[in-house]
Design an enzyme around this catalytic site. Structure first.
Site, short mmCIF file in Angstrom:
data_model
loop_
_atom_site.label_atom_id
_atom_site.label_comp_id
_atom_site.label_asym_id
_atom_site.label_seq_id
_atom_site.Cartn_x
_atom_site.Cartn_y
_atom_site.Cartn_z
N HIS A 11 40.93 29.74 35.15
CA HIS A 11 40.21 29.77 36.42
C HIS A 11 38.73 30.02 36.15
O HIS A 11 38.33 30.28 35.01
CB HIS A 11 40.79 30.81 37.38
CG HIS A 11 40.68 32.23 36.93
ND1 HIS A 11 41.34 32.72 35.81
CD2 HIS A 11 39.99 33.30 37.45
CE1 HIS A 11 41.08 34.01 35.67
NE2 HIS A 11 40.26 34.37 36.64
N HIS A 31 36.47 32.32 37.11
CA HIS A 31 35.79 33.62 37.11
C HIS A 31 35.02 33.79 35.80
O HIS A 31 35.46 33.33 34.74
CB HIS A 31 36.79 34.75 37.29
CG HIS A 31 37.09 35.04 38.73
ND1 HIS A 31 38.23 35.71 39.14
CD2 HIS A 31 36.40 34.77 39.87
CE1 HIS A 31 38.23 35.82 40.46
NE2 HIS A 31 37.13 35.26 40.92
N ASP A 82 34.49 36.11 33.64
CA ASP A 82 35.07 36.73 32.44
C ASP A 82 36.03 35.79 31.71
O ASP A 82 36.55 36.14 30.65
CB ASP A 82 35.77 38.05 32.78
CG ASP A 82 36.88 37.91 33.80
OD1 ASP A 82 36.73 37.14 34.75
OD2 ASP A 82 37.92 38.60 33.64
N HIS A 83 36.21 34.59 32.26
CA HIS A 83 37.06 33.60 31.61
C HIS A 83 36.30 32.34 31.18
O HIS A 83 36.86 31.51 30.46
CB HIS A 83 38.21 33.20 32.54
CG HIS A 83 39.16 34.32 32.81
ND1 HIS A 83 40.41 34.41 32.21
CD2 HIS A 83 39.05 35.42 33.60
CE1 HIS A 83 41.02 35.51 32.63
NE2 HIS A 83 40.21 36.14 33.47
N HIS A 142 45.97 34.15 42.66
CA HIS A 142 44.81 34.97 42.39
C HIS A 142 43.87 34.83 43.59
O HIS A 142 44.24 34.23 44.61
CB HIS A 142 44.16 34.50 41.08
CG HIS A 142 43.14 35.44 40.53
ND1 HIS A 142 43.29 36.81 40.56
CD2 HIS A 142 41.94 35.21 39.91
CE1 HIS A 142 42.24 37.37 40.00
NE2 HIS A 142 41.40 36.43 39.60
N ASP A 175 45.03 35.06 35.55
CA ASP A 175 45.10 36.22 36.44
C ASP A 175 46.01 35.89 37.62
O ASP A 175 45.88 34.83 38.24
CB ASP A 175 43.71 36.58 36.94
CG ASP A 175 42.79 37.06 35.83
OD1 ASP A 175 43.24 37.11 34.67
OD2 ASP A 175 41.62 37.37 36.13
N HIS A 206 44.52 41.49 29.16
CA HIS A 206 43.67 41.61 30.34
C HIS A 206 43.78 43.04 30.89
O HIS A 206 44.07 43.25 32.06
CB HIS A 206 44.07 40.56 31.39
CG HIS A 206 42.97 40.23 32.37
ND1 HIS A 206 42.81 40.91 33.54
CD2 HIS A 206 41.97 39.31 32.33
CE1 HIS A 206 41.79 40.39 34.21
NE2 HIS A 206 41.26 39.42 33.49
#
Length: 313
Positions: A63, A65, A67-68, A140, A211, A269
Protein backbone atom coordinates in the site's frame (compact mmCIF):
# COMPACT_ATOMS: atom_id res chain seq x y z
CA UNK A 1 14.41 -19.91 -0.51
CA UNK A 2 15.23 -17.41 2.21
CA UNK A 3 13.38 -14.54 3.86
CA UNK A 4 15.36 -11.59 5.20
CA UNK A 5 13.68 -8.77 7.09
CA UNK A 6 15.13 -5.34 6.32
CA UNK A 7 12.61 -3.34 8.30
CA UNK A 8 10.23 -4.62 10.97
CA UNK A 9 8.84 -1.47 12.56
CA UNK A 10 5.52 0.35 12.22
CA UNK A 11 4.77 3.90 11.20
CA UNK A 12 8.22 5.44 11.48
CA UNK A 13 11.77 4.23 12.13
CA UNK A 14 13.01 3.74 15.67
CA UNK A 15 16.42 2.97 17.12
CA UNK A 16 15.56 -0.74 17.09
CA UNK A 17 13.49 -1.11 13.91
CA UNK A 18 13.46 0.44 10.46
CA UNK A 19 10.31 0.81 8.38
CA UNK A 20 8.82 -2.02 6.35
CA UNK A 21 10.84 -4.03 3.84
CA UNK A 22 11.22 -7.76 3.31
CA UNK A 23 13.44 -9.63 0.83
CA UNK A 24 12.32 -12.98 -0.55
CA UNK A 25 15.56 -14.50 -1.79
CA UNK A 26 15.00 -16.87 -4.69
CA UNK A 27 18.67 -17.23 -5.55
CA UNK A 28 18.59 -21.01 -5.89
CA UNK A 29 15.22 -21.06 -7.65
CA UNK A 30 15.74 -18.25 -10.20
CA UNK A 31 18.87 -16.30 -9.26
CA UNK A 32 16.93 -13.23 -8.20
CA UNK A 33 15.38 -11.45 -5.22
CA UNK A 34 11.83 -10.19 -4.75
CA UNK A 35 11.31 -7.22 -2.43
CA UNK A 36 8.09 -6.63 -0.52
CA UNK A 37 7.60 -2.99 0.48
CA UNK A 38 10.39 -0.43 0.57
CA UNK A 39 10.23 1.88 3.54
CA UNK A 40 12.54 4.80 4.14
CA UNK A 41 16.26 3.88 4.21
CA UNK A 42 15.71 0.37 2.82
CA UNK A 43 18.76 0.80 0.61
CA UNK A 44 20.81 1.69 3.68
CA UNK A 45 19.58 -1.48 5.40
CA UNK A 46 20.64 -3.47 2.33
CA UNK A 47 24.21 -2.23 2.83
CA UNK A 48 24.35 -4.37 5.98
CA UNK A 49 23.40 -7.53 4.08
CA UNK A 50 24.69 -9.60 1.17
CA UNK A 51 21.81 -8.44 -1.05
CA UNK A 52 22.80 -6.88 -4.36
CA UNK A 53 20.22 -4.38 -5.65
CA UNK A 54 20.87 -5.43 -9.24
CA UNK A 55 19.59 -8.90 -8.28
CA UNK A 56 16.19 -7.47 -7.32
CA UNK A 57 13.84 -8.60 -10.08
CA UNK A 58 10.45 -7.63 -8.67
CA UNK A 59 9.14 -5.25 -6.02
CA UNK A 60 5.68 -5.77 -4.52
CA UNK A 61 4.15 -2.81 -2.67
CA UNK A 62 1.29 -3.58 -0.31
CA UNK A 63 0.00 0.00 0.00
CA UNK A 64 1.01 3.63 -0.41
CA UNK A 65 1.65 4.69 3.17
CA UNK A 66 5.04 6.33 3.54
CA UNK A 67 6.53 3.71 5.84
CA UNK A 68 6.09 1.22 3.00
CA UNK A 69 7.21 3.30 -0.03
CA UNK A 70 9.44 6.25 0.95
CA UNK A 71 12.60 4.26 0.26
CA UNK A 72 11.59 3.29 -3.27
CA UNK A 73 12.91 6.22 -5.39
CA UNK A 74 16.31 6.07 -3.73
CA UNK A 75 16.65 2.33 -4.15
CA UNK A 76 15.62 2.48 -7.80
CA UNK A 77 18.14 5.24 -8.44
CA UNK A 78 20.99 3.40 -6.69
CA UNK A 79 20.22 0.27 -8.67
CA UNK A 80 21.32 2.17 -11.78
CA UNK A 81 24.60 3.27 -10.18
CA UNK A 82 25.27 -0.30 -9.03
CA UNK A 83 25.06 -1.80 -12.50
CA UNK A 84 21.45 -2.93 -12.64
CA UNK A 85 20.52 -3.50 -16.28
CA UNK A 86 17.72 -6.06 -16.23
CA UNK A 87 14.10 -4.98 -16.34
CA UNK A 88 12.54 -4.44 -12.91
CA UNK A 89 8.81 -4.99 -12.39
CA UNK A 90 6.99 -3.09 -9.66
CA UNK A 91 3.56 -4.26 -8.50
CA UNK A 92 1.39 -2.01 -6.38
CA UNK A 93 -1.87 -0.10 -5.98
CA UNK A 94 -3.05 2.52 -8.43
CA UNK A 95 -1.06 5.72 -8.05
CA UNK A 96 2.30 4.08 -7.39
CA UNK A 97 3.58 4.56 -10.93
CA UNK A 98 2.59 8.23 -10.96
CA UNK A 99 4.29 8.86 -7.61
CA UNK A 100 7.58 7.17 -8.60
CA UNK A 101 7.75 8.86 -11.99
CA UNK A 102 6.96 12.26 -10.51
CA UNK A 103 9.76 11.77 -7.98
CA UNK A 104 12.16 11.02 -10.84
CA UNK A 105 10.93 13.96 -12.88
CA UNK A 106 11.31 16.68 -10.25
CA UNK A 107 14.67 15.32 -9.06
CA UNK A 108 15.96 14.88 -12.64
CA UNK A 109 16.77 11.24 -11.91
CA UNK A 110 17.73 9.04 -14.86
CA UNK A 111 17.24 5.29 -14.63
CA UNK A 112 19.42 3.13 -16.90
CA UNK A 113 17.12 0.09 -16.96
CA UNK A 114 13.51 -0.52 -17.87
CA UNK A 115 10.82 -0.42 -15.19
CA UNK A 116 7.50 -2.14 -15.74
CA UNK A 117 4.61 -1.08 -13.54
CA UNK A 118 1.69 -3.35 -12.74
CA UNK A 119 -1.18 -1.60 -10.96
CA UNK A 120 -2.70 -4.57 -9.22
CA UNK A 121 -6.22 -5.73 -8.67
CA UNK A 122 -7.44 -8.84 -6.90
CA UNK A 123 -6.48 -12.10 -8.51
CA UNK A 124 -3.38 -13.61 -10.09
CA UNK A 125 -0.89 -10.82 -10.77
CA UNK A 126 2.07 -12.94 -11.90
CA UNK A 127 2.58 -16.47 -13.19
CA UNK A 128 5.36 -18.31 -14.98
CA UNK A 129 6.55 -21.91 -15.05
CA UNK A 130 7.91 -21.62 -11.49
CA UNK A 131 5.64 -19.35 -9.46
CA UNK A 132 2.16 -17.92 -9.17
CA UNK A 133 1.44 -14.79 -7.13
CA UNK A 134 -2.09 -13.94 -6.04
CA UNK A 135 -3.17 -10.61 -4.54
CA UNK A 136 -6.22 -9.88 -2.41
CA UNK A 137 -7.39 -6.68 -0.74
CA UNK A 138 -7.06 -6.43 2.99
CA UNK A 139 -8.81 -4.08 5.43
CA UNK A 140 -6.67 -1.04 6.20
CA UNK A 141 -7.40 2.69 6.19
CA UNK A 142 -6.35 2.91 2.52
CA UNK A 143 -6.31 0.29 -0.21
CA UNK A 144 -3.88 -2.41 0.85
CA UNK A 145 -3.02 -5.85 -0.51
CA UNK A 146 -1.70 -9.16 0.72
CA UNK A 147 0.22 -11.57 -1.47
CA UNK A 148 0.31 -15.36 -1.72
CA UNK A 149 3.44 -16.69 -3.42
CA UNK A 150 3.15 -20.30 -4.55
CA UNK A 151 6.02 -22.29 -5.96
CA UNK A 152 4.74 -24.76 -8.53
CA UNK A 153 5.36 -28.46 -8.05
CA UNK A 154 8.96 -29.54 -8.52
CA UNK A 155 9.91 -32.53 -10.69
CA UNK A 156 10.43 -35.79 -8.86
CA UNK A 157 13.90 -37.27 -8.44
CA UNK A 158 15.32 -39.55 -11.09
CA UNK A 159 15.48 -43.18 -9.91
CA UNK A 160 18.78 -43.93 -11.58
CA UNK A 161 19.01 -47.58 -10.54
CA UNK A 162 15.56 -48.31 -11.96
CA UNK A 163 16.41 -46.49 -15.20
CA UNK A 164 19.60 -48.51 -15.60
CA UNK A 165 17.68 -51.73 -14.98
CA UNK A 166 15.44 -50.80 -17.91
CA UNK A 167 18.49 -50.35 -20.11
CA UNK A 168 18.83 -46.57 -20.17
CA UNK A 169 22.49 -45.73 -20.83
CA UNK A 170 24.43 -42.96 -19.13
CA UNK A 171 24.12 -39.64 -20.92
CA UNK A 172 21.48 -37.16 -22.12
CA UNK A 173 18.61 -39.66 -22.11
CA UNK A 174 18.72 -39.70 -18.30
CA UNK A 175 18.40 -35.92 -18.31
CA UNK A 176 15.35 -36.09 -20.56
CA UNK A 177 13.67 -38.58 -18.25
CA UNK A 178 14.42 -36.39 -15.24
CA UNK A 179 12.84 -33.41 -17.03
CA UNK A 180 9.63 -35.34 -17.61
CA UNK A 181 10.23 -36.44 -21.19
CA UNK A 182 9.55 -39.98 -22.39
CA UNK A 183 12.33 -41.57 -24.45
CA UNK A 184 12.81 -44.36 -26.97
CA UNK A 185 15.88 -46.61 -26.74
CA UNK A 186 17.81 -47.84 -29.78
CA UNK A 187 15.99 -51.18 -29.56
CA UNK A 188 12.64 -49.40 -29.84
CA UNK A 189 11.70 -49.76 -26.19
CA UNK A 190 9.77 -46.77 -24.87
CA UNK A 191 10.65 -45.62 -21.32
CA UNK A 192 8.11 -43.37 -19.64
CA UNK A 193 9.46 -40.63 -17.39
CA UNK A 194 6.91 -41.48 -14.70
CA UNK A 195 8.30 -45.03 -14.54
CA UNK A 196 11.73 -43.86 -13.40
CA UNK A 197 11.01 -40.72 -11.37
CA UNK A 198 9.50 -40.19 -7.96
CA UNK A 199 6.24 -38.21 -7.68
CA UNK A 200 6.49 -34.40 -8.06
CA UNK A 201 7.32 -32.49 -4.87
CA UNK A 202 5.02 -29.81 -3.54
CA UNK A 203 6.48 -26.32 -3.76
CA UNK A 204 6.46 -23.87 -0.86
CA UNK A 205 3.73 -21.33 -0.18
CA UNK A 206 4.53 -17.98 1.45
CA UNK A 207 1.88 -15.43 2.40
CA UNK A 208 2.99 -11.83 2.94
CA UNK A 209 0.31 -9.53 4.26
CA UNK A 210 0.27 -5.75 4.30
CA UNK A 211 -1.25 -3.69 7.09
CA UNK A 212 -4.69 -4.99 8.00
CA UNK A 213 -7.26 -5.48 10.69
CA UNK A 214 -8.63 -8.99 11.04
CA UNK A 215 -10.40 -9.94 7.82
CA UNK A 216 -11.47 -12.98 5.82
CA UNK A 217 -9.01 -12.34 2.99
CA UNK A 218 -6.07 -12.63 5.39
CA UNK A 219 -7.28 -16.10 6.22
CA UNK A 220 -7.88 -17.02 2.57
CA UNK A 221 -4.40 -15.93 1.54
CA UNK A 222 -2.91 -17.85 4.47
CA UNK A 223 -4.82 -21.09 3.94
CA UNK A 224 -2.40 -24.02 4.38
CA UNK A 225 0.54 -21.72 3.69
CA UNK A 226 3.95 -22.88 4.83
CA UNK A 227 4.87 -19.41 6.10
CA UNK A 228 2.64 -16.46 6.95
CA UNK A 229 4.16 -13.02 7.50
CA UNK A 230 1.59 -11.00 9.43
CA UNK A 231 1.73 -7.59 11.04
CA UNK A 232 1.41 -7.30 14.83
CA UNK A 233 1.36 -3.55 15.41
CA UNK A 234 -0.59 -3.88 18.66
CA UNK A 235 -1.16 -6.38 21.46
CA UNK A 236 -4.36 -7.67 23.03
CA UNK A 237 -4.48 -4.80 25.55
CA UNK A 238 -4.76 -2.30 22.70
CA UNK A 239 -7.02 -4.31 20.40
CA UNK A 240 -9.50 -1.45 20.00
CA UNK A 241 -6.72 0.80 18.68
CA UNK A 242 -5.72 -1.95 16.25
CA UNK A 243 -9.19 -2.11 14.72
CA UNK A 244 -9.60 1.67 14.59
CA UNK A 245 -6.30 2.16 12.76
CA UNK A 246 -6.63 -0.82 10.44
CA UNK A 247 -4.07 -2.99 12.20
CA UNK A 248 -3.86 -6.33 14.02
CA UNK A 249 -2.61 -7.61 17.34
CA UNK A 250 -0.18 -10.44 17.97
CA UNK A 251 -3.02 -12.60 19.26
CA UNK A 252 -5.24 -11.89 16.25
CA UNK A 253 -2.42 -12.77 13.84
CA UNK A 254 -1.87 -16.05 15.67
CA UNK A 255 -5.58 -16.84 15.42
CA UNK A 256 -5.53 -16.19 11.66
CA UNK A 257 -2.60 -18.58 11.20
CA UNK A 258 -4.31 -21.22 13.32
CA UNK A 259 -7.67 -21.02 11.53
CA UNK A 260 -5.96 -21.01 8.14
CA UNK A 261 -4.04 -24.21 8.89
CA UNK A 262 -0.67 -22.53 8.27
CA UNK A 263 2.60 -24.09 9.34
CA UNK A 264 4.65 -21.12 10.54
CA UNK A 265 3.84 -17.54 11.55
CA UNK A 266 6.26 -14.60 11.46
CA UNK A 267 5.13 -11.43 13.21
CA UNK A 268 6.52 -8.07 12.14
CA UNK A 269 5.50 -4.38 11.82
CA UNK A 270 5.96 -3.98 15.56
CA UNK A 271 4.98 -0.66 17.12
CA UNK A 272 7.72 1.42 18.76
CA UNK A 273 5.54 1.49 21.87
CA UNK A 274 6.89 -2.00 22.61
CA UNK A 275 10.35 -1.99 24.14
CA UNK A 276 12.82 -4.84 23.54
CA UNK A 277 11.88 -6.16 26.98
CA UNK A 278 8.24 -6.52 25.84
CA UNK A 279 8.94 -8.71 22.83
CA UNK A 280 9.19 -12.00 24.70
CA UNK A 281 5.76 -11.39 26.24
CA UNK A 282 4.27 -10.64 22.81
CA UNK A 283 5.77 -13.83 21.46
CA UNK A 284 4.54 -16.03 24.31
CA UNK A 285 1.01 -14.67 23.89
CA UNK A 286 1.07 -15.61 20.22
CA UNK A 287 2.58 -19.04 20.93
CA UNK A 288 -0.27 -19.88 23.29
CA UNK A 289 -2.52 -19.84 20.23
CA UNK A 290 -0.09 -20.79 17.48
CA UNK A 291 3.09 -22.51 18.75
CA UNK A 292 5.14 -22.10 15.55
CA UNK A 293 5.34 -18.33 15.92
CA UNK A 294 8.29 -15.95 15.62
CA UNK A 295 8.69 -12.22 16.16
CA UNK A 296 11.41 -10.75 13.98
CA UNK A 297 13.99 -8.01 14.31
CA UNK A 298 15.69 -6.15 11.50
CA UNK A 299 18.09 -8.36 9.52
CA UNK A 300 16.68 -11.64 10.83
CA UNK A 301 16.87 -14.31 8.14
CA UNK A 302 15.02 -17.59 7.72
CA UNK A 303 15.69 -20.48 5.34
CA UNK A 304 13.18 -22.98 4.01
CA UNK A 305 14.80 -26.41 3.92
CA UNK A 306 13.15 -29.83 3.76
CA UNK A 307 9.74 -28.31 4.52
CA UNK A 308 11.09 -26.72 7.70
CA UNK A 309 11.57 -23.05 8.58
CA UNK A 310 15.03 -22.48 10.03
CA UNK A 311 15.96 -19.22 11.76
CA UNK A 312 19.56 -18.38 10.99
CA UNK A 313 21.93 -16.82 13.52
Amino acid sequence: MQLQFLGTGAGMPSKERNTSALALKLLEERGTIWLFDCGEATQHQILHTTIRPRKIEKIFITHLHGDHIFGLPGLLSSRSFLGGEDTLTIYGPKGLREWVQFSFEISNTHITYAIEYVEIEEGVIFEDDQFIVTAMELEHVIQCFGFRIEQKALPGELLIDKARELGVPKGPLLGKLKNGEDITLENGQVILSKEVTSPPKRGFVVTILGDTRVCENSKLLSREADIVVHEATFDHTTASHAANYGHSTNVEAAQIAKEAGSNYLILNHISARFLPSDIQTLLLEAKEIFPNSYIVNDFNQFSWKNNTLIKED
